[in-house]
Design a protein around this motif. Structure first.
Motif, PDB file in Angstrom:
ATOM      1  N   ARG A   1      41.102 -51.334   0.660  1.00 56.53           N
ATOM      2  CA  ARG A   1      39.968 -51.240  -0.247  1.00 56.53           C
ATOM      3  C   ARG A   1      39.819 -49.784  -0.690  1.00 56.53           C
ATOM      4  O   ARG A   1      40.199 -48.864   0.034  1.00 56.53           O
ATOM      5  CB  ARG A   1      38.667 -51.697   0.435  1.00 56.53           C
ATOM      6  CG  ARG A   1      38.711 -53.102   1.009  1.00 56.53           C
ATOM      7  CD  ARG A   1      38.759 -54.167  -0.074  1.00 56.53           C
ATOM      8  NE  ARG A   1      38.687 -55.500   0.485  1.00 56.53           N
ATOM      9  CZ  ARG A   1      39.747 -56.239   0.822  1.00 56.53           C
ATOM     10  NH1 ARG A   1      40.974 -55.755   0.636  1.00 56.53           N
ATOM     11  NH2 ARG A   1      39.612 -57.436   1.344  1.00 56.53           N
ATOM     12  N   LYS A   2      39.281 -49.584  -1.890  1.00 55.38           N
ATOM     13  CA  LYS A   2      39.094 -48.223  -2.406  1.00 55.38           C
ATOM     14  C   LYS A   2      37.609 -47.930  -2.519  1.00 55.38           C
ATOM     15  O   LYS A   2      36.866 -48.682  -3.147  1.00 55.38           O
ATOM     16  CB  LYS A   2      39.767 -48.082  -3.775  1.00 55.38           C
ATOM     17  CG  LYS A   2      39.700 -46.680  -4.344  1.00 55.38           C
ATOM     18  CD  LYS A   2      40.449 -46.602  -5.675  1.00 55.38           C
ATOM     19  CE  LYS A   2      40.376 -45.201  -6.260  1.00 55.38           C
ATOM     20  NZ  LYS A   2      41.118 -45.110  -7.547  1.00 55.38           N
ATOM     21  N   LYS A   3      37.204 -46.846  -1.905  1.00 57.91           N
ATOM     22  CA  LYS A   3      35.795 -46.472  -1.919  1.00 57.91           C
ATOM     23  C   LYS A   3      35.338 -46.224  -3.350  1.00 57.91           C
ATOM     24  O   LYS A   3      35.989 -45.529  -4.126  1.00 57.91           O
ATOM     25  CB  LYS A   3      35.579 -45.208  -1.079  1.00 57.91           C
ATOM     26  CG  LYS A   3      34.110 -44.855  -0.884  1.00 57.91           C
ATOM     27  CD  LYS A   3      33.957 -43.677   0.054  1.00 57.91           C
ATOM     28  CE  LYS A   3      32.482 -43.339   0.251  1.00 57.91           C
ATOM     29  NZ  LYS A   3      32.310 -42.173   1.172  1.00 57.91           N
ATOM     30  N   GLY A   4      34.220 -46.821  -3.713  1.00 56.14           N
ATOM     31  CA  GLY A   4      33.663 -46.634  -5.043  1.00 56.14           C
ATOM     32  C   GLY A   4      34.154 -47.636  -6.070  1.00 56.14           C
ATOM     33  O   GLY A   4      33.618 -47.677  -7.185  1.00 56.14           O
ATOM     34  N   CYS A   5      35.159 -48.464  -5.734  1.00 59.60           N
ATOM     35  CA  CYS A   5      35.659 -49.472  -6.663  1.00 59.60           C
ATOM     36  C   CYS A   5      34.715 -50.671  -6.643  1.00 59.60           C
ATOM     37  O   CYS A   5      34.477 -51.262  -5.582  1.00 59.60           O
ATOM     38  CB  CYS A   5      37.069 -49.899  -6.283  1.00 59.60           C
ATOM     39  SG  CYS A   5      37.707 -51.282  -7.263  1.00 59.60           S
ATOM     40  N   ILE A   6      34.194 -51.044  -7.816  1.00 63.47           N
ATOM     41  CA  ILE A   6      33.186 -52.116  -7.854  1.00 63.47           C
ATOM     42  C   ILE A   6      33.784 -53.472  -7.501  1.00 63.47           C
ATOM     43  O   ILE A   6      33.061 -54.384  -7.091  1.00 63.47           O
ATOM     44  CB  ILE A   6      32.484 -52.183  -9.225  1.00 63.47           C
ATOM     45  CG1 ILE A   6      33.483 -52.509 -10.337  1.00 63.47           C
ATOM     46  CG2 ILE A   6      31.741 -50.887  -9.523  1.00 63.47           C
ATOM     47  CD1 ILE A   6      32.816 -52.754 -11.679  1.00 63.47           C
ATOM     48  N   PHE A   7      35.110 -53.629  -7.660  1.00 59.52           N
ATOM     49  CA  PHE A   7      35.734 -54.901  -7.308  1.00 59.52           C
ATOM     50  C   PHE A   7      36.146 -54.940  -5.837  1.00 59.52           C
ATOM     51  O   PHE A   7      36.445 -56.009  -5.311  1.00 59.52           O
ATOM     52  CB  PHE A   7      36.947 -55.178  -8.200  1.00 59.52           C
ATOM     53  CG  PHE A   7      36.586 -55.610  -9.595  1.00 59.52           C
ATOM     54  CD1 PHE A   7      35.300 -56.039  -9.893  1.00 59.52           C
ATOM     55  CD2 PHE A   7      37.529 -55.594 -10.610  1.00 59.52           C
ATOM     56  CE1 PHE A   7      34.958 -56.440 -11.185  1.00 59.52           C
ATOM     57  CE2 PHE A   7      37.197 -56.001 -11.904  1.00 59.52           C
ATOM     58  CZ  PHE A   7      35.907 -56.418 -12.188  1.00 59.52           C
ATOM     59  N   CYS A   8      36.205 -53.796  -5.193  1.00 56.88           N
ATOM     60  CA  CYS A   8      36.469 -53.768  -3.748  1.00 56.88           C
ATOM     61  C   CYS A   8      35.177 -54.008  -2.968  1.00 56.88           C
ATOM     62  O   CYS A   8      35.206 -54.553  -1.862  1.00 56.88           O
ATOM     63  CB  CYS A   8      37.059 -52.414  -3.342  1.00 56.88           C
ATOM     64  SG  CYS A   8      38.791 -52.191  -3.822  1.00 56.88           S
TER      65      CYS A   8
END
Length: 305
Positions: free
Chosen positions: A179-186
């Motif tokens: 997961r990527k921090k700040g990604c709205i789809f994560c």
């Protein structure tokens, strides 16, 4: 089976019957023909023990052997084979067994149906060559017993997969949970999820182009559609089909769909997490629907054949 039982005076064990059936399976003969040519035949030719002309193998100097010599050599071969089997055990055939439990019949049917009865690598039909349902990511590398992690391969492609697949399976579970921090789809809220499986989710689009416009998103953070694994593609396609049916049952005005992917900033991708658009279409929702997705370039949609 009836023929075998008749030949065996009315009864036979399953191994005997299986061996008789195997005699008619040309695909297995082809497999061992390949083994003969590229492994044992090649080794014996390199040691100048046999020679090959087209499809015919011959043992050099056979005409110089007496019947006693032949029987003694056969005995030595049997001893070597028995010793090899005793030392190696079931490991000899592990590449064929794939160290897994058989795929359940219902799952096998669904995977075969999804692949239209063809090898997903070379495309050959099940009517031409025996095909197998097997894991994409092997069980011993952390692969799941999930329909998304099964694929259809002919016996040749499946046998060769281990040697030609260069996928890095290290830390496999960690990769799929990336997961990527700040990604709205994560960091999607559970309340938005319409459908879900082990590798992907479907949610309603926040800025719908048409009513019930939805997105199918891999759970793993992945910028590009072209970086998705085969298992993730299976998961996304499964949700696409399931969601299509769900939307059609919910709204009988839906008469078609656009399925779209923006890949890269110049294509219009604004969120750098791969996602697939599923847009229901209805009669009259635009004045001129000709061209469909071609209309992403202004003026290129309306054309005449």
């Amino acid at each position: 089976m009836i023929k075998t039982l008749l030949e065996e005076t009315g009864e036979a064990d399953k191994t005997t019957i299986a061996k008789k059936i195997l005699e008619y399976d040309f695909s297995q003969v082809e497999y061992y023909e390949n083994v003969t040519n590229v492994m044992v035949g090649k080794v014996l030719r390199n040691h100048d023990i046999v020679e090959k002309q087209k499809n015919l193998y011959s043992l050099k100097s056979y005409d110089q052997l007496s019947e006693t010599d032949v029987q003694e050599l056969i005995g030595l071969c049997n001893e070597k084979i028995d010793r090899y089997i005793e030392n190696r055990g079931k490991k000899i055939w592990e590449h064929r067994r794939r160290n897994r439990r058989p795929v359940p019949g219902s799952i096998r049917y669904k995977v075969l149906k999804r692949a239209k009865g063809r090898c997903e690598l070379c495309g050959i039909s099940k009517d031409e060559k025996a095909i197998e349902v097997d894991h994409i990511v092997p069980k011993n590398q952390g692969g799941e017993d999930s329909i998304n992690n099964y694929q259809v391969l002919c016996y040749s492609c499946n046998a060769n997969k281990r040697d030609t697949d260069d996928t890095d399976f290290r830390n496999l579970n960690d990769q799929f949970s990336k997961r990527k921090k700040g990604c709205i789809f994560c960091d999607y809220p559970e309340s938005r999820v319409i459908l879900e499986n082990n590798l992907a989710i479907a949610i309603k689009d926040k800025y719908p182009v048409t009513e019930l416009h939805s997105l199918i998103i891999p759970k793993r953070h992945c910028d590009s559609y072209f970086d998705l694994s085969h298992a993730e593609l299976n998961a996304i396609n499964q949700l696409l089909k399931g969601l299509k049916s769900q939307l059609e049952n919910k709204d009988d005005t839906i008469e078609g769909f656009n399925v779209g992917i923006n890949n890269g900033e110049v294509s219009g991708q604004t969120i750098s997490h791969c996602h697939v658009h599923l847009m229901p279409r209805r009669e009259g929702d635009v004045d001129n629907p000709i061209g469909g997705v071609r209309n992403v370039i202004v003026g290129k949609g309306d054309y005449k054949i």
